[in-house]
Design a protein around this motif. Structure first.
Motif, PDB file in Angstrom:
ATOM      1  N   LYS A 164      27.318   8.706  23.073  1.00  0.00           N
ATOM      2  CA  LYS A 164      28.029  10.308  22.612  1.00  0.00           C
ATOM      3  C   LYS A 164      28.744   9.593  20.909  1.00  0.00           C
ATOM      4  CE  LYS A 164      29.853  12.401  25.843  1.00  0.00           C
ATOM      5  NZ  LYS A 164      30.935  12.548  26.784  1.00  0.00           N
ATOM      6  N   GLN A 165      28.165  10.918  19.709  1.00  0.00           N
ATOM      7  CA  GLN A 165      28.266  10.771  18.699  1.00  0.00           C
ATOM      8  C   GLN A 165      29.698  10.815  18.774  1.00  0.00           C
ATOM      9  OE1 GLN A 165      26.220   9.332  16.592  1.00  0.00           O
ATOM     10  NE2 GLN A 165      25.980  10.418  15.084  1.00  0.00           N
ATOM     11  N   SER A 166      30.906  11.313  19.165  1.00  0.00           N
ATOM     12  CA  SER A 166      32.264  11.558  19.177  1.00  0.00           C
ATOM     13  C   SER A 166      32.738  10.489  19.405  1.00  0.00           C
ATOM     14  CB  SER A 166      31.988  13.281  19.758  1.00  0.00           C
ATOM     15  OG  SER A 166      31.980  12.953  21.074  1.00  0.00           O
ATOM     16  N   LYS A 167      32.357  10.173  20.089  1.00  0.00           N
ATOM     17  CA  LYS A 167      32.751   8.776  20.421  1.00  0.00           C
ATOM     18  C   LYS A 167      33.588   7.195  19.373  1.00  0.00           C
ATOM     19  CE  LYS A 167      34.774   9.323  24.267  1.00  0.00           C
ATOM     20  NZ  LYS A 167      34.168  10.692  25.332  1.00  0.00           N
ATOM     21  N   LYS A 168      32.288   7.833  18.482  1.00  0.00           N
ATOM     22  CA  LYS A 168      32.490   6.159  17.583  1.00  0.00           C
ATOM     23  C   LYS A 168      32.700   6.571  16.398  1.00  0.00           C
ATOM     24  CE  LYS A 168      27.570   5.664  19.296  1.00  0.00           C
ATOM     25  NZ  LYS A 168      25.902   6.126  18.584  1.00  0.00           N
ATOM     26  N   ASN A 169      33.314   4.978  15.386  1.00  0.00           N
ATOM     27  CA  ASN A 169      33.899   5.776  13.982  1.00  0.00           C
ATOM     28  C   ASN A 169      33.329   6.150  13.297  1.00  0.00           C
ATOM     29  OD1 ASN A 169      33.301   3.758  12.857  1.00  0.00           O
ATOM     30  ND2 ASN A 169      35.012   2.572  13.789  1.00  0.00           N
ATOM     31  N   ARG A 170      33.891   6.139  11.749  1.00  0.00           N
ATOM     32  CA  ARG A 170      32.580   6.604  10.871  1.00  0.00           C
ATOM     33  C   ARG A 170      31.771   5.491  10.769  1.00  0.00           C
ATOM     34  NH1 ARG A 170      32.704  10.535   7.304  1.00  0.00           N
ATOM     35  NH2 ARG A 170      31.708   9.913   4.828  1.00  0.00           N
ATOM     36  N   MET A 171      31.807   4.280  10.101  1.00  0.00           N
ATOM     37  CA  MET A 171      31.221   3.436   9.963  1.00  0.00           C
ATOM     38  C   MET A 171      30.142   3.227  11.220  1.00  0.00           C
ATOM     39  SD  MET A 171      30.618   3.309   7.281  1.00  0.00           S
ATOM     40  CE  MET A 171      29.628   2.089   5.934  1.00  0.00           C
ATOM     41  N   GLU A 172      30.489   3.478  12.166  1.00  0.00           N
ATOM     42  CA  GLU A 172      29.439   3.368  13.121  1.00  0.00           C
ATOM     43  C   GLU A 172      28.570   4.238  13.657  1.00  0.00           C
ATOM     44  OE1 GLU A 172      32.408   0.867  16.915  1.00  0.00           O
ATOM     45  OE2 GLU A 172      31.853   3.174  16.893  1.00  0.00           O
ATOM     46  N   ILE A 174      26.875   5.963  10.436  1.00  0.00           N
ATOM     47  CA  ILE A 174      26.353   6.356   9.804  1.00  0.00           C
ATOM     48  C   ILE A 174      25.576   5.293  10.051  1.00  0.00           C
ATOM     49  CG2 ILE A 174      26.203   5.889   7.813  1.00  0.00           C
ATOM     50  CD1 ILE A 174      28.877   7.053   6.929  1.00  0.00           C
ATOM     51  N   LEU A 175      26.093   3.833  10.730  1.00  0.00           N
ATOM     52  CA  LEU A 175      24.911   2.688  11.071  1.00  0.00           C
ATOM     53  C   LEU A 175      24.010   2.901  11.811  1.00  0.00           C
ATOM     54  CD1 LEU A 175      27.316   0.176   9.610  1.00  0.00           C
ATOM     55  CD2 LEU A 175      25.583   0.756   8.528  1.00  0.00           C
ATOM     56  N   THR A 176      24.016   3.477  12.727  1.00  0.00           N
ATOM     57  CA  THR A 176      23.789   4.097  13.970  1.00  0.00           C
ATOM     58  C   THR A 176      22.107   4.180  13.471  1.00  0.00           C
ATOM     59  OG1 THR A 176      24.122   6.412  14.206  1.00  0.00           O
ATOM     60  CG2 THR A 176      25.251   5.174  16.357  1.00  0.00           C
ATOM     61  N   ASP A 177      21.490   3.970  14.602  1.00  0.00           N
ATOM     62  CA  ASP A 177      19.262   3.839  14.823  1.00  0.00           C
ATOM     63  C   ASP A 177      18.886   5.083  14.756  1.00  0.00           C
ATOM     64  OD1 ASP A 177      19.332   0.976  14.143  1.00  0.00           O
ATOM     65  OD2 ASP A 177      18.663   0.679  16.460  1.00  0.00           O
ATOM     66  N   ASN A 178      18.210   6.043  14.447  1.00  0.00           N
ATOM     67  CA  ASN A 178      17.493   7.291  14.351  1.00  0.00           C
ATOM     68  C   ASN A 178      17.325   7.312  15.688  1.00  0.00           C
ATOM     69  OD1 ASN A 178      16.644   9.576  14.095  1.00  0.00           O
ATOM     70  ND2 ASN A 178      15.409   8.680  12.464  1.00  0.00           N
ATOM     71  N   PRO A 179      18.163   8.881  16.427  1.00  0.00           N
ATOM     72  CA  PRO A 179      18.320   8.567  18.629  1.00  0.00           C
ATOM     73  C   PRO A 179      16.988   9.294  18.377  1.00  0.00           C
ATOM     74  CG  PRO A 179      19.867   9.634  17.170  1.00  0.00           C
ATOM     75  CD  PRO A 179      19.560   8.860  16.036  1.00  0.00           C
ATOM     76  N   PHE A 180      16.555   9.912  17.650  1.00  0.00           N
ATOM     77  CA  PHE A 180      15.129  11.166  17.834  1.00  0.00           C
ATOM     78  C   PHE A 180      13.736  10.588  18.050  1.00  0.00           C
ATOM     79  CE2 PHE A 180      18.648  12.782  15.410  1.00  0.00           C
ATOM     80  CZ  PHE A 180      19.199  13.304  16.179  1.00  0.00           C
ATOM     81  N   PHE A 181      12.966  11.165  18.746  1.00  0.00           N
ATOM     82  CA  PHE A 181      11.504  10.814  18.219  1.00  0.00           C
ATOM     83  C   PHE A 181      10.763  11.646  18.046  1.00  0.00           C
ATOM     84  CE2 PHE A 181      10.418  11.146  22.556  1.00  0.00           C
ATOM     85  CZ  PHE A 181      11.202  11.122  23.388  1.00  0.00           C
ATOM     86  N   ILE A 182       9.617  12.151  18.030  1.00  0.00           N
ATOM     87  CA  ILE A 182       8.884  13.238  17.278  1.00  0.00           C
ATOM     88  C   ILE A 182       7.857  13.090  18.029  1.00  0.00           C
ATOM     89  CG2 ILE A 182       8.327  12.869  15.260  1.00  0.00           C
ATOM     90  CD1 ILE A 182       9.408  15.907  14.555  1.00  0.00           C
ATOM     91  N   GLN A 183       6.788  14.242  18.496  1.00  0.00           N
ATOM     92  CA  GLN A 183       5.464  14.104  19.251  1.00  0.00           C
ATOM     93  C   GLN A 183       4.720  14.824  18.457  1.00  0.00           C
ATOM     94  OE1 GLN A 183       6.868  14.641  23.182  1.00  0.00           O
ATOM     95  NE2 GLN A 183       6.716  12.422  23.804  1.00  0.00           N
ATOM     96  N   THR A 202      23.262  12.426  12.391  1.00  0.00           N
ATOM     97  CA  THR A 202      22.494  12.845  12.825  1.00  0.00           C
ATOM     98  C   THR A 202      22.037  14.085  12.133  1.00  0.00           C
ATOM     99  OG1 THR A 202      24.563  13.270  14.410  1.00  0.00           O
ATOM    100  CG2 THR A 202      22.236  14.728  15.332  1.00  0.00           C
ATOM    101  N   LEU A 203      22.404  14.652  11.434  1.00  0.00           N
ATOM    102  CA  LEU A 203      21.445  15.969  10.886  1.00  0.00           C
ATOM    103  C   LEU A 203      20.211  14.588   9.135  1.00  0.00           C
ATOM    104  CD1 LEU A 203      23.732  19.072  10.295  1.00  0.00           C
ATOM    105  CD2 LEU A 203      21.663  18.904  10.972  1.00  0.00           C
ATOM    106  N   ARG A 204      20.815  13.979   9.203  1.00  0.00           N
ATOM    107  CA  ARG A 204      19.858  13.434   8.054  1.00  0.00           C
ATOM    108  C   ARG A 204      18.818  12.394   9.555  1.00  0.00           C
ATOM    109  NH1 ARG A 204      24.730  14.197   5.298  1.00  0.00           N
ATOM    110  NH2 ARG A 204      23.710  14.077   2.951  1.00  0.00           N
ATOM    111  N   HIS A 205      19.380  12.199   9.922  1.00  0.00           N
ATOM    112  CA  HIS A 205      18.676  11.312  10.944  1.00  0.00           C
ATOM    113  C   HIS A 205      17.022  12.312  11.370  1.00  0.00           C
ATOM    114  CE1 HIS A 205      19.830   7.363  11.634  1.00  0.00           C
ATOM    115  NE2 HIS A 205      21.310   7.283  12.140  1.00  0.00           N
ATOM    116  N   ALA A 206      17.436  13.512  11.350  1.00  0.00           N
ATOM    117  CA  ALA A 206      16.617  14.451  12.420  1.00  0.00           C
ATOM    118  C   ALA A 206      15.601  14.855  11.317  1.00  0.00           C
ATOM    119  CB  ALA A 206      17.498  15.532  12.752  1.00  0.00           C
TER     120      ALA A 206
END
Lengths: 226, 468
Positions: A164-172, A174-183, A202-206
């Protein structure tokens, strides 16, 4: 009518404006409504944060890291005060689906105010839940918010399982990999819909993913600016 | 049957007997869970039932339409109902089942000598305690123990609980308030040091609820069905138990068919008094406090400008007069006010005025406390340890708390929040210690109300029945 939040009866006041007209009663009582804090005054042009600068320091930081700066702007409606925290907790985490109705009129108003010029061809895309999270909650809160908007909705994004995003701190976050994919590819502007804007990752990844797949412009509307 | 390794059956039955749980509350692997289902050790029932035009949530008994809502479910892909009333305990919806244990019943331990309490009961307490023991032995259905504030209700229960534990019965002590659960747990653990006790309340660490002796808030009983042989419900007249229908519903369901339910109260509501008068509800009355002194009878003091003073967050003039002539100025002072805002706002004004008056030398500390206060537990403790001298409070401290030596003042005693039961309870905060068995209670009001008169009447009546 009974208030969706405090279960007290709402007794509507009769005024000249509603005496001769049919009007729709609000699902929330005045006392509860007053505890919600609408974002007002000077705000960052890009992320809706309350600030006296035109663009806030966070957004400048995103600008410097150009690769990720993919959304035109985000518009948020409410501040994340205690009342809103409690509401989000009950709505999203406890799963009280109907509470989403509280935000319907606000979402429509905000859309008409900020995005009316896009009405013709924009597509509303809710931020998706992963399959595991969907099984746990049974509904996607962003989906419900997107349904309120008077435009076509398309669930073209998909999400991998992850923490969950809400369980991470700010830096974590920002540095997560893009969790989305598109078909599929897309050639129309997109309005992303989500419940909370915290770091904007999240929004920027999407948005990055949408742009890579042919989307000309990505906007965002979020209920709360965390 | 597969060669799947099952945990010992008695372990499972200890964990699940008497429980009524959703699938997500049962932390078992799917294969094992399916196996238990096919063996009929776990039995499912619908979480929400429909009957003609009514719905019912099988967990909390809710039938109110506005407390149900529709959800387009992402799990079963259908639109169906869910219950909003008990949603804090995890959502129950129409596509889900509640499971209860129908496998071999767990046999609880027959404790030989469970009670390690050394104290002694007074004659009056002894009589009531004996009555409770008889009720439990004869498996009577109900018994109401009507004991005045400060009669020592908890101690009176010890013989009954001891007896039940000796017979291998499962006992639950339920109370509407989490504060009281937290206060009771160490006391009971001390009195029954060899018995496993679990305390359940929203936010408690140990959520298993598998002990033989359980102390719980009445809300926690929503997760039980046919679990207890003896159910003791403390403060049945307290909020929210008497106002929320799902709590009596849950308490009733949590009892076994042959269960003894014992109600404790100092101020029975109209309905219970009526049942007592009609001899429909057996009861035992304890009219004397454990130190043998009568209850302090409140005084009414009329203040003509009370509402005006309070709207400016000032204490009534009569209060300032009274504080100079208190019989025992060394007693701490507990001030009840009708609202949270008043408790907050009056703090500074009162401090300034009392300091200005100078009559009040010993004023070290003054504070306020209310339900939304984060430091609530800590402030109550500080008051009990006499670090705070004057405490302004809302009705949250009306019951279940003991301070050894206090005077009590109520500002605007005519306000709606102070009903008869509340006033009797508040008056019962004074004079609770054997060292200082009296105390002053003053109602400051602007026009007396029915509740005030009846509260004073009923205190006098109880004193009379106690032989004073």
């Amino acid at each position: 009518m009974i208030c969706l939040w405090c279960y007290r009866e709402i007794i509507p006041e009769i005024t000249w404006s509603n005496l001769f007209q049919l009007y729709k009663p609000k699902p929330i009582c005045l006392d509860c409504e007053n505890e919600l804090e609408l974002l007002q005054g000077e705000r960052c042009r890009k992320c809706s944060r309350q600030t006296n600068k035109e663009i806030c320091s966070d957004c400048l930081w995103w600008d410097d890291n150009g690769a990720l700066d993919t959304i035109e702007f985000n518009y948020s409606l409410f501040a994340y005060n205690t009342m809103m925290q409690n509401m989000i907790a009950k709505w999203k985490y406890r799963g009280d689906y109907i509470l989403g109705e509280l935000f319907k009129t606000y979402m429509v108003e905000a859309f008409n105010k900020k995005f009316a010029n896009l009405k013709k061809d924009v597509i509303a895309v809710p931020i998706p839940l992963s399959n595991a999270r969907m099984k746990e909650r049974g509904f996607n809160q962003a989906n419900l918010l997107a349904e309120f908007l008077p435009v076509i909705r398309a669930d073209i994004l998909l999400r991998k399982d992850g923490e969950k995003q809400s369980k991470k701190n700010r830096m974590e976050r920002i540095l997560t990999d893009n969790p989305f994919f598109i078909q599929q590819t897309i050639n129309k502007p997109v309005l992303l819909v989500d419940d909370i804007y915290t770091t904007g990752t999240t929004l920027r990844h999407a948005a990055t993913l949408l742009k890579e797949n042919g989307c000309p412009a990505v906007y965002a509307i979020t209920l709360v600016r965390g | 049957m597969q060669d799947y390794e099952m945990p010992p059956l008695h372990e499972l039955s200890a964990r699940f007997s008497g429980k009524l749980l959703l699938r997500k509350e049962i932390p078992l692997e799917e294969t094992l869970f399916q196996q238990l289902l096919s063996l009929n050790y776990l039995t499912p029932k619908k979480a929400i039932t429909r009957k003609n035009f009514t719905y019912q949530c099988e967990r909390c008994g809710n039938q109110k339409h506005y407390l149900f809502a529709n959800i387009p479910c992402g799990i079963c892909k259908q639109r169906h109902l869910y219950c909003r009333k008990c949603i804090e305990m995890g959502r129950t919806s129409e596509c889900e089942m509640l499971y209860y244990w129908t496998g071999p019943q767990f046999t609880w331990i027959f404790h030989e000598n469970p009670c390690s309490w050394q104290g002694e009961l007074t004659d009056v307490q002894q009589k009531a305690a004996q009555r409770i023991v008889t009720a439990i032995r004869n498996k009577e259905r109900e018994l109401l123990v009507w004991a005045v504030c400060g009669a020592g209700k908890t101690e009176m229960l010890f013989p009954g609980i001891t007896d039940a534990l000796q017979m291998g019965k499962r006992v639950c002590l339920a109370t509407p308030r989490a504060d009281v659960v937290r206060e009771l747990q160490p006391r009971l653990q001390k009195a029954f040091s060899k018995v496993a006790i679990q305390a359940l309340y929203g936010g408690s660490k140990d959520k298993q609820g598998t002990a033989q002796l359980i102390i719980a808030t009445t809300h926690q009983l929503l997760r039980y069905e046919a679990a207890f042989d003896v159910m003791i419900i403390d403060e049945i007249d307290a909020f929210p138990y008497h106002a929320d229908e799902s709590l009596p519903f849950a308490a009733n369901r949590a009892t076994k068919a042959q269960c003894t339910t014992i109600y404790l109260t100092a101020t029975p509501r109209k309905r219970h008094q009526m049942l007592i008068n009609r001899k429909k509800l057996p009861h035992v009355f304890v009219p004397v406090r454990f130190h043998g002194q009568p209850l302090p009878v409140p005084k009414k003091t009329m203040c003509h400008s009370l509402k005006r003073d309070l709207s400016k967050n000032l204490p009534p003039a009569a209060f300032l007069k009274w504080i100079k002539v208190r019989q025992n100025p060394s007693r701490q002072l507990l001030i009840f006010v009708p609202s949270i805002t008043l408790a907050e706002n009056m703090k500074d004004h009162l401090y300034r005025i009392l300091k200005l008056q100078g009559h009040f030398h010993s004023i070290e500390k003054l504070d306020s406390v209310h339900a939304a206060d984060r430091d609530r537990e800590q402030k109550v403790r500080a008051f009990r340890e006499k670090e705070i001298f004057i405490l302004i409070t809302t009705t949250i401290l009306e019951r279940g708390v003991t301070f050894p030596s206090v005077d009590v003042a109520i500002f605007d005693a005519g306000h709606d929040v102070f009903d008869e039961a509340a006033l009797v309870q508040i008056s019962g905060r004074a004079g609770r210690s054997p060292d200082d068995p009296t105390g002053e209670v003053v109602f400051f009001h602007q026009g007396k109300t029915e509740a005030m008169i009846q509260a004073i009447d009923s205190i006098k009546k109880m004193n009379k029945r106690g032989g004073f």
